[in-house]
Design a protein around this motif. Structure first.
Motif, PDB file in Angstrom:
ATOM      1  N   ALA A  15      19.756  20.389  12.854  1.00 35.27           N
ATOM      2  CA  ALA A  15      20.545  19.150  12.827  1.00 35.27           C
ATOM      3  C   ALA A  15      21.742  19.299  11.899  1.00 35.27           C
ATOM      4  O   ALA A  15      22.855  18.906  12.237  1.00 35.27           O
ATOM      5  CB  ALA A  15      19.676  17.976  12.397  1.00 35.27           C
ATOM      6  N   TYR A  16      21.528  19.877  10.731  1.00 37.45           N
ATOM      7  CA  TYR A  16      22.645  20.067   9.797  1.00 37.45           C
ATOM      8  C   TYR A  16      23.635  21.091  10.325  1.00 37.45           C
ATOM      9  O   TYR A  16      24.840  20.945  10.151  1.00 37.45           O
ATOM     10  CB  TYR A  16      22.137  20.451   8.400  1.00 37.45           C
ATOM     11  N   LYS A  17      23.141  22.098  10.994  1.00 44.99           N
ATOM     12  CA  LYS A  17      24.036  23.103  11.583  1.00 44.99           C
ATOM     13  C   LYS A  17      24.945  22.443  12.611  1.00 44.99           C
ATOM     14  O   LYS A  17      26.120  22.775  12.734  1.00 44.99           O
ATOM     15  CB  LYS A  17      23.216  24.221  12.223  1.00 44.99           C
ATOM     16  N   GLU A  18      24.401  21.483  13.340  1.00 45.29           N
ATOM     17  CA  GLU A  18      25.179  20.769  14.349  1.00 45.29           C
ATOM     18  C   GLU A  18      26.161  19.781  13.719  1.00 45.29           C
ATOM     19  O   GLU A  18      27.234  19.533  14.256  1.00 45.29           O
ATOM     20  CB  GLU A  18      24.222  20.026  15.291  1.00 45.29           C
ATOM     21  N   LYS A  19      25.795  19.212  12.574  1.00 43.09           N
ATOM     22  CA  LYS A  19      26.626  18.199  11.929  1.00 43.09           C
ATOM     23  C   LYS A  19      27.791  18.790  11.142  1.00 43.09           C
ATOM     24  O   LYS A  19      28.860  18.206  11.077  1.00 43.09           O
ATOM     25  CB  LYS A  19      25.777  17.356  10.966  1.00 43.09           C
ATOM     26  N   ILE A  20      27.574  19.937  10.526  1.00 50.23           N
ATOM     27  CA  ILE A  20      28.587  20.499   9.642  1.00 50.23           C
ATOM     28  C   ILE A  20      29.672  21.201  10.462  1.00 50.23           C
ATOM     29  O   ILE A  20      29.368  21.884  11.433  1.00 50.23           O
ATOM     30  CB  ILE A  20      27.942  21.471   8.623  1.00 50.23           C
ATOM     31  N   PRO A  21      30.928  21.041  10.117  1.00 49.50           N
ATOM     32  CA  PRO A  21      31.999  21.726  10.842  1.00 49.50           C
ATOM     33  C   PRO A  21      31.819  23.249  10.763  1.00 49.50           C
ATOM     34  O   PRO A  21      31.375  23.789   9.737  1.00 49.50           O
ATOM     35  CB  PRO A  21      33.270  21.297  10.108  1.00 49.50           C
ATOM     36  N   ALA A  22      32.135  23.931  11.841  1.00 57.32           N
ATOM     37  CA  ALA A  22      31.933  25.378  11.934  1.00 57.32           C
ATOM     38  C   ALA A  22      32.613  26.131  10.791  1.00 57.32           C
ATOM     39  O   ALA A  22      32.050  27.081  10.234  1.00 57.32           O
ATOM     40  CB  ALA A  22      32.426  25.890  13.285  1.00 57.32           C
ATOM     41  N   GLU A  23      33.815  25.719  10.427  1.00 53.05           N
ATOM     42  CA  GLU A  23      34.549  26.398   9.352  1.00 53.05           C
ATOM     43  C   GLU A  23      33.810  26.262   8.017  1.00 53.05           C
ATOM     44  O   GLU A  23      33.684  27.236   7.266  1.00 53.05           O
ATOM     45  CB  GLU A  23      35.956  25.807   9.226  1.00 53.05           C
ATOM     46  N   ALA A  24      33.304  25.090   7.741  1.00 51.84           N
ATOM     47  CA  ALA A  24      32.563  24.876   6.495  1.00 51.84           C
ATOM     48  C   ALA A  24      31.260  25.677   6.496  1.00 51.84           C
ATOM     49  O   ALA A  24      30.883  26.268   5.483  1.00 51.84           O
ATOM     50  CB  ALA A  24      32.272  23.392   6.304  1.00 51.84           C
TER      51      ALA A  24
END
Length: 88
Positions: A70-79
């Motif tokens: 879920a966090y992997k999906e929420k956080i922007p790819a660059e971050a």
């Protein structure tokens, strides 16, 4: 991932929701269906933890897997990439 482990569990959506309610987390079948079809964003931490508690003993789901996905999906790819680089 969620669809796979729900299928592996052999439990109906109704039973999954009832087991979540049994551990103090309200989850309705309609919302579970939306999560399974990808019609909404990741579930809250509370719901992901409840689903992990219900499904991990009877499927291939590992503890913390839904929570982390879920966090992997929420956080922007660059971050996310920066965090991975910093961790190395």
């Amino acid at each position: 991932m969620l669809q796979k482990v729900v299928s592996e569990s052999g439990l109906s959506h109704r039973k999954i929701c009832a087991r979540c309610v049994g551990i103090g987390v309200s989850l309705i079948q309609g919302y579970l269906g939306m999560l399974l079809r990808g019609e909404c964003g990741p579930a809250s931490d509370k719901i992901n933890r409840a689903l992990e508690q219900v499904l991990s003993p009877i499927s291939s789901l590992k503890t913390d897997e839904l929570y982390l996905l879920a966090y992997k999906e929420k956080i922007p790819a660059e971050a996310l990439e920066k965090l991975i680089q910093e961790a190395r």
